[in-house]
Design an enzyme around this catalytic site. Structure first.
Site, PDB file in Angstrom:
ATOM      1  N   LYS A  21       0.829  -1.211   0.000  1.00 21.01           N
ATOM      2  CA  LYS A  21       0.000   0.000   0.000  1.00 21.01           C
ATOM      3  C   LYS A  21       0.868   1.267   0.000  1.00 21.01           C
ATOM      4  O   LYS A  21       0.637   2.214  -0.752  1.00 21.01           O
ATOM      5  CB  LYS A  21      -0.907  -0.024   1.237  1.00 21.01           C
ATOM      6  CG  LYS A  21      -1.612   1.266   1.533  1.00 21.01           C
ATOM      7  CD  LYS A  21      -2.679   1.554   0.527  1.00 21.01           C
ATOM      8  CE  LYS A  21      -3.209   2.951   0.703  1.00 21.01           C
ATOM      9  NZ  LYS A  21      -4.390   3.223  -0.061  1.00 21.01           N
ATOM     10  N   CYS A  32      -4.127  10.797   1.089  1.00 22.15           N
ATOM     11  CA  CYS A  32      -3.391   9.540   0.877  1.00 22.15           C
ATOM     12  C   CYS A  32      -1.976   9.813   0.401  1.00 22.15           C
ATOM     13  O   CYS A  32      -1.015   9.603   1.118  1.00 22.15           O
ATOM     14  CB  CYS A  32      -4.106   8.685  -0.157  1.00 22.15           C
ATOM     15  SG  CYS A  32      -5.837   8.496   0.195  1.00 22.15           S
TER      16      CYS A  32
HETATM   17  N1  SAJ Z   1      -1.970  14.489  -9.267  1.00 25.19           N
HETATM   18  C1  SAJ Z   1      -1.088  15.205 -10.061  1.00 25.19           C
HETATM   19  N2  SAJ Z   1      -0.697  14.664 -11.241  1.00 25.19           N
HETATM   20  C2  SAJ Z   1      -1.137  13.451 -11.661  1.00 25.19           C
HETATM   21  C3  SAJ Z   1      -2.023  12.716 -10.857  1.00 25.19           C
HETATM   22  C4  SAJ Z   1      -2.420  13.258  -9.662  1.00 25.19           C
HETATM   23  O1  SAJ Z   1      -0.657  16.305  -9.717  1.00 25.19           O
HETATM   24  O2  SAJ Z   1      -0.745  13.042 -12.764  1.00 25.19           O
HETATM   25  C5  SAJ Z   1      -2.409  15.041  -7.986  1.00 25.19           C
HETATM   26  C6  SAJ Z   1      -3.922  15.200  -7.873  1.00 25.19           C
HETATM   27  O3  SAJ Z   1      -4.364  16.407  -8.431  1.00 25.19           O
HETATM   28  C7  SAJ Z   1      -4.109  15.139  -6.367  1.00 25.19           C
HETATM   29  C8  SAJ Z   1      -3.032  14.151  -5.920  1.00 25.19           C
HETATM   30  O4  SAJ Z   1      -2.088  14.104  -6.972  1.00 25.19           O
HETATM   31  O5  SAJ Z   1      -3.863  16.382  -5.748  1.00 25.19           O
HETATM   32  C9  SAJ Z   1      -3.540  12.752  -5.624  1.00 25.19           C
HETATM   33  O6  SAJ Z   1      -4.511  12.352  -6.579  1.00 25.19           O
HETATM   34  P1  SAJ Z   1      -4.579  10.869  -7.178  1.00 25.19           P
HETATM   35  O7  SAJ Z   1      -5.731  10.796  -8.101  1.00 25.19           O
HETATM   36  O8  SAJ Z   1      -3.258  10.497  -7.719  1.00 25.19           O
HETATM   37  O9  SAJ Z   1      -4.768   9.938  -5.927  1.00 25.19           O
HETATM   38  P2  SAJ Z   1      -5.811   9.871  -4.685  1.00 25.19           P
HETATM   39  O10 SAJ Z   1      -5.099  10.428  -3.485  1.00 25.19           O
HETATM   40  O11 SAJ Z   1      -7.132  10.411  -5.021  1.00 25.19           O
HETATM   41  O12 SAJ Z   1      -5.940   8.264  -4.532  1.00 25.19           O
HETATM   42  C10 SAJ Z   1      -4.756   7.490  -4.337  1.00 25.19           C
HETATM   43  C11 SAJ Z   1      -4.826   6.287  -5.281  1.00 25.19           C
HETATM   44  N3  SAJ Z   1      -3.495   5.642  -5.320  1.00 25.19           N
HETATM   45  C12 SAJ Z   1      -2.899   5.370  -6.487  1.00 25.19           C
HETATM   46  O13 SAJ Z   1      -3.336   5.673  -7.559  1.00 25.19           O
HETATM   47  C13 SAJ Z   1      -1.571   4.649  -6.393  1.00 25.19           C
HETATM   48  C14 SAJ Z   1      -5.895   5.318  -4.803  1.00 25.19           C
HETATM   49  O14 SAJ Z   1      -5.859   4.121  -5.565  1.00 25.19           O
HETATM   50  C15 SAJ Z   1      -5.678   4.975  -3.318  1.00 25.19           C
HETATM   51  O15 SAJ Z   1      -6.681   4.108  -2.840  1.00 25.19           O
HETATM   52  C16 SAJ Z   1      -5.771   6.278  -2.544  1.00 25.19           C
HETATM   53  O16 SAJ Z   1      -4.689   7.108  -2.984  1.00 25.19           O
HETATM   54  C17 SAJ Z   1      -5.638   5.977  -1.055  1.00 25.19           C
HETATM   55  O17 SAJ Z   1      -6.665   6.022  -0.368  1.00 25.19           O
HETATM   56  O18 SAJ Z   1      -4.545   5.640  -0.607  1.00 25.19           O
END
Ligand code: SAJ
Length: 430
Positions: free
Chosen positions: A205, A259
């Site tokens: 995780k 997360c």
């Molecule tokens: N972000 C970027 N660039 C990207 C992707 C995301 O700047 O290319 C930013 C987003 O805007 C946001 C942050 O990163 O601020 C996180 O967003 P996210 O969509 O990457 O992730 P979360 O936090 O919504 O969900 C993550 C997921 N983990 C992964 O994709 C490895 C999800 O599967 C997990 O269950 C969740 O964390 C968790 O609860 O841990």
């Protein structure tokens, strides 16, 4: 093993969908939350969180009679702990909710029960912290009761589908515990269920979210380098990603949510000497809001005193209403600290008070006095706007687009001057 009744502790973004999904699959579920407002609200059919499809699911689960919501646990065949693990000062994991939830089930544990921890936790938590609490009953983990760690891996905005379809990892304290965990989640999980030990599942995780954080950090760093070298990073990333072994994520205003901006610190806390890259990535992403402020100052000058700035989007990412650890909120506060007159708008929370900011009631409202528009969160309803949707609503002609959402000829030919984060068009020192 047959599960007729389970108890889910913590009715947040993970516990509530999980409890509801089990109950829609014929299991009697007692959903427990220590927050009386959450329990009372749910008993009256009111949801405290927003997630597409969740309201209907919870209402159906409550109406079926299989889901009941209470303040305290009771005897059951299995207990799932899905409470938050925030961090306290010094970026250290705060396990107090996990510990309190585990202690709360102790009086109700019976031989043959399964306990599953879902909350993101530092490596070793299941074996070194949860097991001893459960064994204070005199029951022996691995012999009398089963214990496993199974991380939630669902993406906010797509929780209901991913809960069922994603592969699920179950790390048992021993093989029988892992197998018993599999029997439980098989009730609704359609994806693969992979069995391993508890410490490995905890590490998986943390690795997943850390990998994403580091990948976003390098995208953010590339965007700064692209600015210096007069390159459009969005085009460069698209082309680089055509390479079969490259998949760079998107730069942006920083990493928010509860997360990815938190979990990597659990590894740093556990082994600071071995996690230099992880620490640096966190610092790069955490400094991105400050970088956005610098970009704004490069466009309108260092003195922001009294400047009317409209910020579009406040959520921690596109497509959700969740404002926790949102870099957009941080940018609003940083601008206000510099004396700017900030107006904010998030289409998911119009008119609402959010962390000391009040979202404008409507899109036209936020633009009313604007001299500069900053596009922070790529919600679809904002990305889909075209210049004619804005031009008569505002006298502002300067836009900073941090999500690269407003591109293409109609924007180039519009009366607006648009600067895109990570592109070659920003003025000032690079
Ligand atoms: N972000 C970027 N660039 C990207 C992707 C995301 O700047 O290319 C930013 C987003 O805007 C946001 C942050 O990163 O601020 C996180 O967003 P996210 O969509 O990457 O992730 P979360 O936090 O919504 O969900 C993550 C997921 N983990 C992964 O994709 C490895 C999800 O599967 C997990 O269950 C969740 O964390 C968790 O609860 O841990």
């Amino acid at each position: 093993m047959d599960f007729k009744k389970i108890c889910v502790l913590g009715l947040g973004y993970i516990g509530l969908p999980t409890a509801s999904t089990f109950s829609m699959n014929g299991v009697n579920v007692v959903g427990v939350d220590i927050n009386p407002q959450v329990v009372n609200g749910l008993q009256e059919g009111q949801l405290h969180i927003q997630e597409p499809g969740l309201r209907t699911l919870v209402q159906s689960a409550l109406e079926s009679g299989n889901l009941i919501v209470k303040h305290k646990p009771e005897t059951a065949d299995a207990f799932i702990i899905a409470v938050p693990t925030p961090f306290r000062e010094g970026k250290r994991a705060d396990l107090s909710f996990v510990i309190a939830a585990t202690e709360s089930i102790v009086p109700f544990l019976r031989p043959g029960n399964l306990v599953v921890l879902e909350s993101t936790s530092p490596p070793g938590t299941t074996e070194k912290i949860i097991a001893p609490i459960l064994e204070s009953t005199g029951l022996k983990v691995g012999q009398d009761i089963y214990l496993a760690y199974s991380p939630e891996r669902v993406l906010p905005g797509q929780i209901l589908r991913e809960l069922i379809e994603n592969a699920r990892v179950i790390g048992g304290i021993d093989e029988k515990s892992a197998q018993t965990g599999k029997d439980l989640y098989r009730i609704f999980v359609k994806g693969n269920i992979i069995l391993t030990n508890a410490a490995t599942a905890e590490m998986i995780k943390l690795m997943e979210n850390t990998y994403r954080d580091v990948n976003i950090a390098i995208a953010n760093e590339f965007s700064r380098l692209a600015d210096r070298f007069g390159v459009n990073v969005w085009e460069a990333i698209d082309i680089a990603n055509l390479h079969p072994r490259v998949n760079i994520l998107k730069p942006g205003i920083g990493v928010g949510g509860h997360c990815i901006s938190v979990d990597p610190w659990f590894l740093v806390e556990a082994a600071p000497d071995l996690s230099k890259l992880i620490t640096t990535a966190r610092l790069v992403n955490d400094s991105q809001p400050e970088y956005v402020i610098q970009l704004i100052q490069r466009v309108v000058g260092a003195d922001l005193q009294g400047m009317n700035i409209a910020l579009l989007g406040l959520a921690y990412k596109a497509g959700v209403d969740d404002m926790r650890e949102s870099p957009a909120v941080q940018i609003a506060h940083l601008l206000m600290a510099k004396g700017a007159a900030v107006a904010v708008y998030d289409p998911f929370r119009p008119g609402e008070e959010i962390e000391g900011l009040k979202s404008a009631a409507s899109f036209p409202d936020v633009l009313q006095n604007a001299e500069l528009i900053v596009f922070l969160v790529g919600h679809t309803s904002l990305v889909d706007l075209v210049p004619s949707d804005l031009k008569d609503l505002t006298k502002a002609r300067l836009i900073i687009d941090a999500v690269n959402g407003w591109t293409g000829e109609e924007w180039t030919r519009s009366p607006f001057h648009i600067y895109h984060l990570g592109s070659d068009d920003f003025p000032g020192e690079k």
